[in-house]
Design a protein around this motif. Structure first.
Motif, PDB file in Angstrom:
ATOM      1  N   ALA A  97     -20.330   0.858  -2.153  1.00 51.07           N
ATOM      2  CA  ALA A  97     -20.658  -0.054  -1.054  1.00 51.07           C
ATOM      3  C   ALA A  97     -20.237   0.531   0.284  1.00 51.07           C
ATOM      4  O   ALA A  97     -20.974   0.460   1.268  1.00 51.07           O
ATOM      5  N   ALA A 110     -22.633   3.266   1.050  1.00 52.02           N
ATOM      6  CA  ALA A 110     -23.949   2.706   1.377  1.00 52.02           C
ATOM      7  C   ALA A 110     -23.980   2.252   2.828  1.00 52.02           C
ATOM      8  O   ALA A 110     -24.952   2.494   3.556  1.00 52.02           O
ATOM      9  N   LEU A 111     -22.910   1.604   3.269  1.00 53.51           N
ATOM     10  CA  LEU A 111     -22.855   1.154   4.661  1.00 53.51           C
ATOM     11  C   LEU A 111     -22.786   2.336   5.602  1.00 53.51           C
ATOM     12  O   LEU A 111     -23.413   2.359   6.660  1.00 53.51           O
ATOM     13  N   LEU A 155     -27.014   2.545   6.927  1.00 55.49           N
ATOM     14  CA  LEU A 155     -27.204   1.446   7.859  1.00 55.49           C
ATOM     15  C   LEU A 155     -26.989   1.920   9.287  1.00 55.49           C
ATOM     16  O   LEU A 155     -27.341   3.039   9.646  1.00 55.49           O
ATOM     17  N   ALA A 195     -27.757   1.317  -1.205  1.00 57.64           N
ATOM     18  CA  ALA A 195     -28.315   0.959   0.093  1.00 57.64           C
ATOM     19  C   ALA A 195     -29.815   0.713   0.015  1.00 57.64           C
ATOM     20  O   ALA A 195     -30.342  -0.200   0.664  1.00 57.64           O
ATOM     21  N   GLY A 250     -30.408  -2.603  -1.343  1.00 60.31           N
ATOM     22  CA  GLY A 250     -30.119  -3.597  -0.309  1.00 60.31           C
ATOM     23  C   GLY A 250     -31.118  -3.623   0.818  1.00 60.31           C
ATOM     24  O   GLY A 250     -31.080  -4.526   1.658  1.00 60.31           O
ATOM     25  N   LEU A 293     -31.652  -1.152   3.245  1.00 60.05           N
ATOM     26  CA  LEU A 293     -31.309  -0.354   4.424  1.00 60.05           C
ATOM     27  C   LEU A 293     -31.139  -1.190   5.688  1.00 60.05           C
ATOM     28  O   LEU A 293     -31.211  -0.655   6.783  1.00 60.05           O
ATOM     29  N   TYR A 344     -25.946  -5.716   5.545  1.00 64.86           N
ATOM     30  CA  TYR A 344     -24.631  -5.394   5.003  1.00 64.86           C
ATOM     31  C   TYR A 344     -24.375  -6.083   3.666  1.00 64.86           C
ATOM     32  O   TYR A 344     -23.996  -5.424   2.693  1.00 64.86           O
ATOM     33  N   ALA A 384     -26.630  -4.558   0.944  1.00 64.57           N
ATOM     34  CA  ALA A 384     -26.238  -3.195   0.583  1.00 64.57           C
ATOM     35  C   ALA A 384     -24.984  -3.198  -0.282  1.00 64.57           C
ATOM     36  O   ALA A 384     -24.883  -2.448  -1.268  1.00 64.57           O
ATOM     37  N   GLY A 409     -26.000  -4.441  -3.712  1.00 60.85           N
ATOM     38  CA  GLY A 409     -26.716  -3.389  -4.428  1.00 60.85           C
ATOM     39  C   GLY A 409     -25.775  -2.320  -4.959  1.00 60.85           C
ATOM     40  O   GLY A 409     -25.950  -1.828  -6.079  1.00 60.85           O
ATOM     41  N   ALA A 410     -24.746  -1.974  -4.169  1.00 61.35           N
ATOM     42  CA  ALA A 410     -23.781  -0.971  -4.611  1.00 61.35           C
ATOM     43  C   ALA A 410     -22.949  -1.482  -5.786  1.00 61.35           C
ATOM     44  O   ALA A 410     -22.668  -0.730  -6.729  1.00 61.35           O
TER      45      ALA A 410
END
Length: 349
Positions: free
Chosen positions: A21, A24-25, A29, A291, A294, A296, A299, A302, A305-306
């Motif tokens: 996560a 991913a952020l 993002l 991501a 989520g 893209l 928050y 994403a 999803g992670a």
């Protein structure tokens, strides 16, 4: 599978998902993709560099990361110095030399002195701080050298540069740290019994630290001037420039935060898993999958999803360990198909 095994797998999945996560952020993002249009594949290398730099300090060795910092700083100083001389801005030269060469040299001198005095005897927070000081500056330096000169290029060109940079950093990691993996000392050895399962406090620390960093990111983007500037750049780069927001500053800041999050993630997971010079690639790639799931753009999505990726990987390792990577990466296919069918396509300008 009984309840105890399910609890252990869920614990591992949530722990891995928390790290995914964070990446991913950082990867997809506002921090990198939305601001610079760069799909930053080398994000995972900051994970490996952070963990292995801390492991070198705890082993009483001089981290080889300092030589990369000195090398990149010297190249940037030469480039910026030549530009300042060309524009007759002689007053910038001392600042350029101090920031790009002076600070890394002072840090290298301090590390050499610490190695002579055994850095393993330093408190763990000091070791972590030193590791972050060595790895985090690599983010803006890499942006300045690799991406800033081609900031207006197409997404495909930026992706090709990311792939080349990833291969280069993998080779540098092998040269600096060797092929053997490393683990660091645990932050805490406390454990708790939850039913029939044993819950390690180190895994709880990973989840809590990830939540704290995600909340900190939220407040950074919602409450600070620089965070709002990054959001504005992400929404409309041309409009942000017209309002006086520097695209170069936004890119450097996003890469700095991405490097900080990657290094922190590596330091957090290094006590619970063996990290190799190339371990960051799969970790970063799974963060990217989270991501994508989520969208893209969100928050919470994403992060969700992670977590889903982490849980799927954990349970796949129990049922079909030989195919766990295949199962995780196959998850992206139906998601992309669904988004392709439901999203309005717009040609990139």
């Amino acid at each position: 599978m009984d309840l105890q095994i399910a609890l252990l797998l869920t614990q591992d999945g949530i722990t891995n998902g928390a790290i995914y996560a964070l990446l991913a952020l950082a990867l997809a993002l506002v921090l990198v993709f939305a601001v610079t249009r760069v799909i930053f594949i080398p994000q995972g290398e900051f994970v490996a560099f952070g963990a292995l730099t801390l492991a070198s300090l705890q082993a009483g060795k001089l981290p080889a990361t300092i030589w990369l910092l000195l090398g990149l700083g010297t190249v940037i100083a030469l480039i910026e110095g030549s530009l300042a001389l060309r524009d007759r801005q002689f007053g910038r030269l001392p600042v350029i030399l101090l920031v790009n060469c002076g600070v890394p040299l002072l840090l290298a001198g301090a590390l050499v002195a610490l190695v002579a005095l055994s850095p393993a005897s330093l408190p763990l927070p000091v070791q972590v701080l030193l590791a972050l000081m060595l790895v985090v500056p690599l983010g803006p330096m890499i942006y300045r050298l690799a991406y800033q000169p081609i900031a207006e290029a197409s997404v495909l060109v930026l992706l090709i540069v990311s792939v080349a940079l990833h291969v280069t950093l993998i080779g540098i990691g092998l040269l600096f740290f060797g092929a053997q993996g490393s683990r660091t000392l645990a932050f805490t050895d406390i454990s708790f019994e939850v039913g029939d399962a044993l819950l390690q406090s180190q895994t709880m620390l990973v989840v809590v630290a990830s939540q704290v960093l995600i909340v900190a990111l939220y407040f950074f983007f919602e409450r600070t001037i620089y965070g709002k500037a990054l959001r504005a750049t992400a929404m409309n780069r041309t409009g942000a420039r017209l309002m006086g927001i520097s695209g170069t500053l936004a890119g450097m800041l996003s890469f700095t935060l991405a490097a900080a999050i990657g290094a922190c993630s590596g330091i957090l997971i290094s006590p619970i898993t063996t990290v190799y010079y190339d371990s960051g690639f799969l970790i970063g790639l799974k963060g990217f999958v989270g991501a994508i799931i989520g969208g893209l753009a969100s928050y919470p999505m994403a992060a969700a999803g992670a977590i889903l990726v982490g849980l799927l990987e954990s349970y796949s390792s129990f049922w079909a360990s030989a195919f766990k990577e295949v199962i995780v990466f196959t998850l992206i296919i139906p998601v992309l198909l669904w988004r392709s069918l439901t999203t309005r396509h717009v040609e990139e300008e």
